[in-house]
Design an enzyme around this catalytic site. Structure first.
Site, mmCIF file in Angstrom:
data_model
loop_
_atom_site.group_PDB
_atom_site.id
_atom_site.type_symbol
_atom_site.label_atom_id
_atom_site.label_comp_id
_atom_site.label_asym_id
_atom_site.label_seq_id
_atom_site.Cartn_x
_atom_site.Cartn_y
_atom_site.Cartn_z
ATOM 1 N N LEU A 65 48.631 67.977 97.193
ATOM 2 C CA LEU A 65 49.194 66.647 96.942
ATOM 3 C C LEU A 65 49.403 65.904 98.258
ATOM 4 C CD1 LEU A 65 51.811 67.681 94.226
ATOM 5 C CD2 LEU A 65 49.463 66.875 93.909
ATOM 6 N N PRO A 66 49.633 64.581 98.191
ATOM 7 C CA PRO A 66 49.703 63.811 99.431
ATOM 8 C C PRO A 66 50.845 64.211 100.375
ATOM 9 C CG PRO A 66 49.328 62.356 97.561
ATOM 10 C CD PRO A 66 49.611 63.713 96.996
ATOM 11 N N THR A 96 49.734 69.073 103.098
ATOM 12 C CA THR A 96 50.374 69.015 104.417
ATOM 13 C C THR A 96 51.702 68.293 104.251
ATOM 14 O OG1 THR A 96 48.225 68.859 105.490
ATOM 15 C CG2 THR A 96 50.134 68.228 106.796
ATOM 16 N N LYS A 171 50.232 73.643 111.110
ATOM 17 C CA LYS A 171 49.407 72.489 110.714
ATOM 18 C C LYS A 171 49.852 71.210 111.450
ATOM 19 C CE LYS A 171 46.759 69.813 108.222
ATOM 20 N NZ LYS A 171 45.334 69.706 108.508
ATOM 21 N N LYS A 246 51.124 59.905 108.440
ATOM 22 C CA LYS A 246 52.153 60.769 107.837
ATOM 23 C C LYS A 246 52.308 62.043 108.660
ATOM 24 C CE LYS A 246 50.861 63.814 105.087
ATOM 25 N NZ LYS A 246 50.391 64.818 104.158
#
Ligand code: NAD
Length: 293
Positions: A65-66, A96, A171, A246
């Site tokens: 998901l975003p 992420t 990440k 983001k």
């Protein structure tokens, strides 16, 4: 073979779910966008009416998901999936997101006797399609061992980064570096071409020299140098400017909280935000080169 619920079938999730089908798993899919579900069904997946419907009696639930708010609302709270998941199901979140939200989901899973890994990926859409992603995982050794086989059906390099949230920390560090070297690569190519050099010739020279890096090698931001990169397709994503902004935001917030200096990360965030303000949030992040023209 396992029964796998896959939630989130966008640029990354779609091809990842397809690779699970190719590996012979039973894959039940859900996305808020019906056309994406339809695409996966044509590849052999089963359509689910909701995330709950997909996860019902699944061995694994994988989400792609975003951002953190989407992951938290998928799993936690009265309406969340954890309220109905049977013990023994395993949760793998490959989105992420910030490490704190990942740890919140880990804790909520533990309360329900459900194992979880935060398992964000690197490699981009091409690696998702090729099944050659890098997974960086946070969680217990036991959870890592249980998920390794499934992750291997979607990726090539599967790392156990450490305990809950460690995958997201790895990440965050990787993507801050990616943002910085994409801008550096763009600056070098722009400067060289402004001086009359051919972008492909300059790229080949730098690839054989000390400027070599992943952006130059796999994701050249200059149009026409590599036929399959977003740069050669009007910067269709790929990996959106919005998502890179983001990710940089996560890194800068974390750096500020733990007192680590990230001057180039902050500069990179400013440039990606400028791109967003220009209305380019949905374009590929390599379009950052356009700011330098
Ligand atoms: P995307 O926007 O293409 O896909 C996200 C999908 O999630 C969309 O299809 C959306 O409809 C769906 N979605 C959102 N909320 C949902 C919900 N509640 N239930 C079901 N579906 C829902 O994004 P993407 O490029 O596939 O990226 C997904 C994640 O992977 C992000 O966290 C991103 O940062 C990360 N990532 C992306 C890349 C890349 O190259 N695109 C590379 C590595 C990691």
């Amino acid at each position: 073979m396992a029964i796998i619920a896959f939630i989130g079938l966008g640029n990354m999730g779609g091809p990842m779910a397809t690779n699970l089908l190719k590996a012979g798993h039973e894959v039940r899919v859900f996305d808020l966008v019906p056309a994406l579900v339809k695409q996966l069904v044509s590849d052999g997946a089963q359509a689910a009416k909701s995330a709950e419907n997909a996860a019902d009696s699944a061995d694994y639930v994988i989400s792609m998901l975003p951002a953190g708010k989407h992951v938290a609302s998928l799993y936690i709270g009265d309406e969340g999936l954890l309220a109905s998941l049977k013990p023994g199901t395993m949760v793998i979140d490959s989105s992420t997101i910030d490490a704190e939200t990942a740890r919140d989901v880990h804790a909520a899973c533990r309360d329900k006797g459900i194992e979880m890994l935060d398992a964000p990926v690197s490699g981009g859409v091409a690696a998702a399609a090729a099944g050659s992603l890098t997974f960086m995982c946070g969680g217990s050794e036991k959870a890592f061992e249980k998920a390794k086989g499934i992750l291997g059906d979607m990726g090539q390099n599967i790392f156990h980064a450490g305990p809950d949230g460690a995958g997201q920390v790895a990440k965050m560090c990787n993507n801050m570096l990616l943002a910085i070297h994409m801008i550096g690569t763009s600056e070098a190519l722009q400067l060289g071409t402004k001086n009359g050099l051919d972008a492909k010739v300059l790229s080949d020279i730098m690839l054989a020299s000390s400027g070599k890096n992943w952006s130059l090698e796999r994701y050249n931001p200059y149009p026409g140098v590599m036929p399959t990169t977003p740069a050669s397709n009007d910067y269709q994503p790929g990996f959106m400017v919005d998502l890179m902004a983001k990710d940089l935001g996560l890194a800068i917030a974390n750096a500020s909280a733990c007192g680590s200096a990230t001057p180039l990360g902050e500069k990179a965030l400013g440039l990606y935000q400028q791109k967003q303000q220009e209305g380019d949030g949905k374009r590929d992040f390599s379009s950052i080169i356009e700011l330098l023209k």
